[in-house]
Design an enzyme around this catalytic site. Structure first.
Site, mmCIF file in Angstrom:
data_model
loop_
_atom_site.group_PDB
_atom_site.id
_atom_site.type_symbol
_atom_site.label_atom_id
_atom_site.label_comp_id
_atom_site.label_asym_id
_atom_site.label_seq_id
_atom_site.Cartn_x
_atom_site.Cartn_y
_atom_site.Cartn_z
ATOM 1 N N ASP A 103 118.065 -65.896 -21.856
ATOM 2 C CA ASP A 103 117.565 -65.955 -20.490
ATOM 3 C C ASP A 103 116.609 -64.783 -20.332
ATOM 4 O O ASP A 103 116.991 -63.629 -20.519
ATOM 5 C CB ASP A 103 118.754 -65.810 -19.526
ATOM 6 C CG ASP A 103 118.578 -66.607 -18.256
ATOM 7 O OD1 ASP A 103 117.521 -66.465 -17.625
ATOM 8 O OD2 ASP A 103 119.510 -67.349 -17.891
ATOM 9 N N ASP A 205 113.684 -67.167 -15.976
ATOM 10 C CA ASP A 205 114.240 -67.114 -14.633
ATOM 11 C C ASP A 205 113.131 -67.180 -13.571
ATOM 12 O O ASP A 205 112.080 -66.542 -13.722
ATOM 13 C CB ASP A 205 115.013 -65.789 -14.494
ATOM 14 C CG ASP A 205 115.885 -65.740 -13.255
ATOM 15 O OD1 ASP A 205 116.834 -66.530 -13.162
ATOM 16 O OD2 ASP A 205 115.619 -64.881 -12.379
ATOM 17 N N GLU A 268 112.574 -72.045 -15.186
ATOM 18 C CA GLU A 268 113.398 -72.400 -14.029
ATOM 19 C C GLU A 268 112.473 -72.517 -12.825
ATOM 20 O O GLU A 268 111.868 -71.529 -12.401
ATOM 21 C CB GLU A 268 114.468 -71.343 -13.747
ATOM 22 C CG GLU A 268 115.395 -71.793 -12.628
ATOM 23 C CD GLU A 268 116.019 -70.675 -11.794
ATOM 24 O OE1 GLU A 268 117.015 -70.932 -11.108
ATOM 25 O OE2 GLU A 268 115.494 -69.540 -11.807
ATOM 26 N N HIS A 329 124.638 -72.843 -13.189
ATOM 27 C CA HIS A 329 125.497 -71.798 -12.629
ATOM 28 C C HIS A 329 125.161 -71.445 -11.181
ATOM 29 O O HIS A 329 125.795 -70.565 -10.603
ATOM 30 C CB HIS A 329 125.383 -70.541 -13.501
ATOM 31 C CG HIS A 329 124.004 -69.976 -13.498
ATOM 32 N ND1 HIS A 329 122.925 -70.636 -14.036
ATOM 33 C CD2 HIS A 329 123.500 -68.827 -12.983
ATOM 34 C CE1 HIS A 329 121.833 -69.923 -13.860
ATOM 35 N NE2 HIS A 329 122.149 -68.815 -13.222
ATOM 36 N N ASP A 330 124.145 -72.087 -10.621
ATOM 37 C CA ASP A 330 123.745 -71.802 -9.233
ATOM 38 C C ASP A 330 124.128 -72.912 -8.264
ATOM 39 O O ASP A 330 123.994 -72.732 -7.047
ATOM 40 C CB ASP A 330 122.224 -71.605 -9.154
ATOM 41 C CG ASP A 330 121.758 -70.373 -9.898
ATOM 42 O OD1 ASP A 330 122.511 -69.381 -9.926
ATOM 43 O OD2 ASP A 330 120.639 -70.410 -10.466
HETATM 44 C C1 NOJ Z 1 117.992 -67.685 -10.786
HETATM 45 C C2 NOJ Z 1 119.295 -67.545 -11.469
HETATM 46 O O1 NOJ Z 1 119.663 -68.771 -12.030
HETATM 47 C C3 NOJ Z 1 120.276 -67.041 -10.442
HETATM 48 O O2 NOJ Z 1 121.588 -67.061 -10.925
HETATM 49 C C4 NOJ Z 1 119.856 -65.651 -10.039
HETATM 50 O O3 NOJ Z 1 120.692 -65.194 -9.002
HETATM 51 C C5 NOJ Z 1 118.417 -65.641 -9.556
HETATM 52 N N1 NOJ Z 1 117.544 -66.395 -10.390
HETATM 53 C C6 NOJ Z 1 117.879 -64.249 -9.518
HETATM 54 O O4 NOJ Z 1 117.646 -63.798 -10.829
#
Ligand code: NOJ
Ligand code: MG
Length: 534
Positions: A103, A205, A268, A329-330
């Site tokens: 990542d 990210d 992402e 994971h979000d």
């Molecule tokens: C996206 C990530 O997937 C998330 O978990 C994170 O909190 C934010 N970016 C900030 O890096």
């Protein structure tokens, strides 16, 4: 030359699996997953048929956002192990003919990163311009109305130097100034460091956040704001994200990746399809795979999904390779969104659509979001916005391996709780059963890997209505008809123009495999089938 005669790369043919390192496997008895733990579970991932493993961040970090706040891009956090542990993991992944993706978090650092420490030390520090420092407005208020994703203003006042800095996420995650060539070079060096080690790619990210409007214009209000969502959504982030100049940055990163062979860059990006596909870049010189989050964003509705699949297929640039994601994971897990029975249909959809699928750890056994009592919430998004239950912890709980005290994840109490029923829902319980979610995943992955039509073949929509989606995957003479019932009631499919004949080779009700189809194909509620057409 048609699609099937072209050479395809590993990240086009294979399945990617996301590991959330804190929650995959603990090896040292501290209740938090680590690198050696992951290494010890590689045989499982190989057995499952995974090609690429993407690790959420494992770098040095104060853990204000569980590793997405990095204080040293070249260091491993002691919780996860050492650089030697990482090298060993990489070696073991490669020994199994798999790939490892890291990542990369280029948009922001931790406020404890030496770059930020220097930057905030004085206004004339050489690194001052590495971050986004601005004066207050004459009335002392923030430079503009931009909001932080984690709640409140995106601007934090620095007493010492009397300016605000911008943080799209946590106050402890200051955004870098990507217009500064020194920042660009520093991050490219970080990429080189890991690529030289042999890492096979990055998930980047918040790629669409990397450049902000240089005039700092106010974001307009969002007329569709729903008060149950993040307060951040009150505004449309049209000036703080997705700026045209971001594509130059992405291209720069891609040029570096291209100096190495067969590495992959995944971005992402949460944007509507029309904006998303721009991240493939002009002549595909951008991200190899801008993450396509439609399946995790849209309501689980056959017509809507069928339309979204077609829109996406139609919007892809020539040579742009598609990809699909059900959970991460979000966001809430797929099983919690659509239920246990539909999650099987969802797995079949994910693994039979055209494009690279990404599986989130635990989804293959139907793990659900685990309710976390308020006093146990750890996620900063949950803690900062306490009245809305927006914590991401429920989707980040420890992997359920077996029925031992801590589910085989650890020998001590894990950092996030397990669900009460983990003794029923776990890998070892499911490995032996042909009807389990795990067996379904393994079978689908195998079928996908065995059949070029399913991993590189063309896609053609056949039918969609209120209940079902039907499509064909084809490579040369080989054709597969995929029928998915997204409802709980039976449904019936009769081809209008074509007389389909063939054998069911995959079903969410495995008893049906090996039987042939007739003129009208019946599907049980929550059933998906894959038919090898004659
Ligand atoms: C996206 C990530 O997937 C998330 O978990 C994170 O909190 C934010 N970016 C900030 O890096
Ligand atoms: Mg540990």
């Amino acid at each position: 030359m048609n699609e099937n005669q072209k050479k395809h790369l590993w990240w086009q043919e294979g399945v990617i699996y996301q590991v959330y390192p804190r929650s995959f496997q603990d090896s040292d008895g501290d209740g938090v997953g680590d690198l050696r733990g992951i290494t010890s579970r590689l045989d499982y991932l190989q057995w499952l048929g995974i090609k690429g493993i993407w690790l959420s961040p494992v770098f040095s970090s104060p853990m204000a956002d569980f590793g997405y706040d990095i204080s040293d891009y070249r260091g491993i956090h002691p919780l996860f192990g050492t650089l030697e542990d990482f090298d060993e993991l990489l070696k073991q992944v490669h020994a199994r003919n798999m790939k490892l993706l890291l990542d990369l978090v280029p948009n922001h650092t931790s406020d404890e990163h030496p770059w930020f420490q220097e930057s905030r030390s004085s206004r004339d520090n050489p690194k001052r311009d590495w971050y986004l420092w601005y004066d207050a407005k004459p009335d002392n208020s923030e430079p503009n109305n931009w909001l932080s994703v984690f709640g409140g203003s995106a601007w934090e006042w620095d007493e010492h130097t009397q300016q605000y800095y911008y943080h799209a996420f946590h106050t402890k995650q200051p955004d870098l100034n990507w217009r500064n060539p020194e920042v660009q070079q520093a991050m490219l060096d970080v990429m080189r460091f890991w690529l030289d080690k042999g890492v096979d790619g990055f998930r980047v990210d918040v790629m669409w956040h990397m450049i902000k409007d240089s005039q700092l214009r106010d974001n307009p209000p969002n007329p569709d704001y729903n008060p149950l969502e993040l307060p951040y959504r009150q505004l449309l982030p049209i000036y703080s994200t997705d700026q045209p100049e971001v594509h130059d940055i992405v291209k720069m990163m891609r040029e570096l990746m291209d100096q190495y062979d067969e590495r992959v860059m995944i971005g992402e990006i949460y944007l509507p399809i029309s904006r998303l596909v721009a991240y493939y870049g002009v002549e595909n010189q951008g991200a190899h795979l801008p993450f396509n989050f439609q399946l995790l964003a849209l309501p689980w509705d056959a017509k809507l999904l069928a339309a979204a699949i077609s829109e996406y297929e139609g919007a892809l640039p020539p040579e742009g390779w598609p990809n699909w994601v059900l959970s991460n994971h979000d966001k809430p897990r797929i099983t919690s969104r659509v239920g246990k029975a539909q999650a099987r249909v969802a797995a079949m959809l994910l693994l039979t659509l055209r494009g690279t699928p990404t599986i989130y750890y635990g989804d293959e056994i139907g793990m659900r979001d685990v309710p976390i009592p308020p006093e146990e919430v750890q996620d900063p998004q949950g803690l900062n916005i306490p009245d809305k239950y927006l914590s991401r912890d429920p989707a980040r709980t420890p992997m359920q391996w077996d029925n031992s005290e801590y589910a085989g994840f650890s020998n001590v109490k894990p950092w996030l709780r397990l669900p009460e029923y983990f003794r029923r829902v776990n890998v070892s319980e499911q490995q032996g059963s042909p009807f389990s979610m795990l067996s379904l995943h393994r079978r689908l992955i195998q079928l996908r890997q065995d059949e070029p039509a399913l991993h590189i073949g063309e896609y053609a929509p056949v039918h969609a209505d209120d209940q079902m989606i039907a499509y064909i995957r084809q490579a040369g003479e080989q054709r597969f008809l995929v029928l998915l019932n997204l409802s709980h009631r039976p449904c019936y499919f009769k081809a209008a123009h074509e007389h389909y004949k063939g054998l069911i080779v995959g079903s969410t009700y495995p008893e049906r495999e090996g039987t042939s189809i007739s003129d009208t194909i019946t599907l049980s509620g929550d059933e998906g089938i894959i038919v090898r057409l004659e």
